[in-house]
Design a protein around this motif. Structure first.
Motif, PDB file in Angstrom:
ATOM      1  N   UNK A  71       0.699  -1.241   0.165  1.00 20.21           N
ATOM      2  CA  UNK A  71       0.208  -0.069  -0.003  1.00 20.21           C
ATOM      3  C   UNK A  71       0.963   1.089  -0.058  1.00 20.21           C
ATOM      4  N   UNK A  72       0.525   2.077  -0.912  1.00 19.73           N
ATOM      5  CA  UNK A  72       1.424   3.416  -0.904  1.00 19.73           C
ATOM      6  C   UNK A  72       2.364   3.314  -2.201  1.00 19.73           C
ATOM      7  N   UNK A  73       2.694   1.976  -2.743  1.00 20.79           N
ATOM      8  CA  UNK A  73       3.782   1.965  -3.804  1.00 20.79           C
ATOM      9  C   UNK A  73       3.405   2.701  -4.790  1.00 20.79           C
ATOM     10  N   UNK A  74       4.446   3.201  -5.717  1.00 22.60           N
ATOM     11  CA  UNK A  74       4.002   4.063  -6.967  1.00 22.60           C
ATOM     12  C   UNK A  74       4.808   3.251  -8.089  1.00 22.60           C
ATOM     13  N   UNK A  75       4.159   3.320  -9.277  1.00 22.78           N
ATOM     14  CA  UNK A  75       4.628   2.894 -10.541  1.00 22.78           C
ATOM     15  C   UNK A  75       4.525   3.818 -11.699  1.00 22.78           C
ATOM     16  N   UNK A  76       5.146   3.678 -12.569  1.00 23.77           N
ATOM     17  CA  UNK A  76       4.793   4.561 -13.791  1.00 23.77           C
ATOM     18  C   UNK A  76       3.593   4.075 -14.482  1.00 23.77           C
ATOM     19  N   UNK A  77       2.832   4.837 -15.138  1.00 22.62           N
ATOM     20  CA  UNK A  77       1.475   4.451 -15.644  1.00 22.62           C
ATOM     21  C   UNK A  77       1.713   3.230 -16.882  1.00 22.62           C
TER      22      UNK A  77
END
Lengths: 247, 247
Positions: free
Chosen positions: B127-133
């Motif tokens: 939860x809270x992780x980010x990845x490029x679209x």
């Protein structure tokens, strides 16, 4: 009026938001935070730019994703929830009843997780809700394992009543807490609403201290405490192990 | 050095915390926030008193429960999650695979929910992780329904590569997005790690705009996209209805 510090003013903008007020205009914020419109405008601007607030297409402000991302690091918030969730799901699967996880904040419990099947009874608890310790199963489980002096202080304080069944007598509350320690589960019957019963058990952290409590809430009329108690205790022990506790 | 405003300094204390640094000493905070120790001490004190930070028995600071409670009001954080959770659980029950809910923030997706059975594959999303679209199923589902101008801008920008299978060619990405719109599901095969595949579908808000995406992630080797796609679409539509969308 005491002059307010800069941190105090900024935090009062965040504190203007609550469950009854999740969306606010700039005027609402200035009024609720006790700030002039000019100051509110400046602080809301800074918070929005940073991502703590988000402004929607109608000009109304909401709590923003960036604040949520940082808050997700709270060890007693989402972080605890992430360890607990698989065990809460198991408990839900085994019972198909409302399942909750709560922590203590002063004299109250705060619900940090709540799983509810669409078939479960309509108990109106939401994530972030607060209740006094003595009324709820999770509260009794937390209070029973507090240090004796703090327990005693709570028991002698005023004990709010929500139904005719809420325990408001200090001596009876003390007996109830002794029973919770003896059996390992706390039962709150019709103390919050007069048709619900909850069965709760304490969750321990790595050092053995009780850090949270897990519960199921069922209709009181057909509650089977002897069936629910082992399931709740197993879930609580599972979460405790997940947190690093060793019996 | 530009003089920093009071809100900026206070927010820099909160921003010192991240997934790699969930617990910080006062010295850590002052260094990471670029503040003198005196200023950090004063601001950390104000934040702790208010409940945005909590100090443990070792003197280390963590994000506090009060910040978490306010952040739970974020419409794109816990609030969205609470509407979505029953549908995510249904999807997990139907597939027994990792299930995710994500929203867009600029050029990235942020995962706001993630259910993982202990039997599901070990995909390391939190939860809270980010990845490029462009790399993830949820990201492709969100991007495909963005307005054409913003889509075009994203497609021409630099497209980071994570595996030999990540789409980095603008023309191919545009074709992929057209396919997502045609089929109603986005498939990301081996684009993030070379052994995983995700199937995602868009979640719509009351006005019909795409506000989130839901996905399952499975081992690529035995992924059955035709089986997963309807389940993911149904879950996404269920969440959309829960948010007030009407087809």
């Amino acid at each position: 009026m005491t002059p307010r510090s800069a941190p105090d003013r900024l935090l009062s903008v965040l504190a203007a938001f609550d469950h009854e007020h999740p969306a606010l205009s700039l005027t609402d914020i200035s009024r609720r935070a006790g700030l002039t419109l000019t100051t509110a405008h400046r602080l809301v601007g800074a918070l929005t730019e940073w991502g703590a607030l988000e402004r929607d297409s109608c000009g109304v402000y909401h709590v923003g994703l960036r604040l949520w991302e940082i808050a997700a690091l709270a060890p007693r918030g989402l972080a605890l929830r992430q360890v607990a969730l698989p065990y809460l799901e198991d408990l839900y699967e085994a019972t198909h009843e409302n399942v909750q996880l709560a922590v203590r904040d002063g004299t109250e419990v705060v619900y940090i997780e709540w799983l509810s099947g669409r078939s479960a009874v309509g108990v109106h608890i939401r994530v972030g809700a607060r209740w006094p310790l003595h009324a709820t199963g999770v509260g009794l489980a937390l209070l029973a394992h507090d240090d004796p002096a703090r327990q005693d202080e709570y028991c002698t304080g005023p004990l709010a009543s929500f139904t005719p069944y809420t325990i408001t007598d200090p001596a009876r509350l003390r007996r109830e807490l002794a029973e919770v320690r003896r059996t390992g589960v706390a039962v709150s019957s019709r103390q919050v609403t007069d048709d619900a019963l909850s069965v709760a058990a304490p969750v321990r952290g790595p050092g053995g201290a009780v850090v949270a409590a897990v519960s199921v809430v069922v209709p009181e009329a057909d509650a089977q405490v002897p069936v629910l108690a082992p399931a709740v205790r197993i879930a609580a022990r599972g979460i405790s192990r997940g947190l690093g506790w060793r019996p």
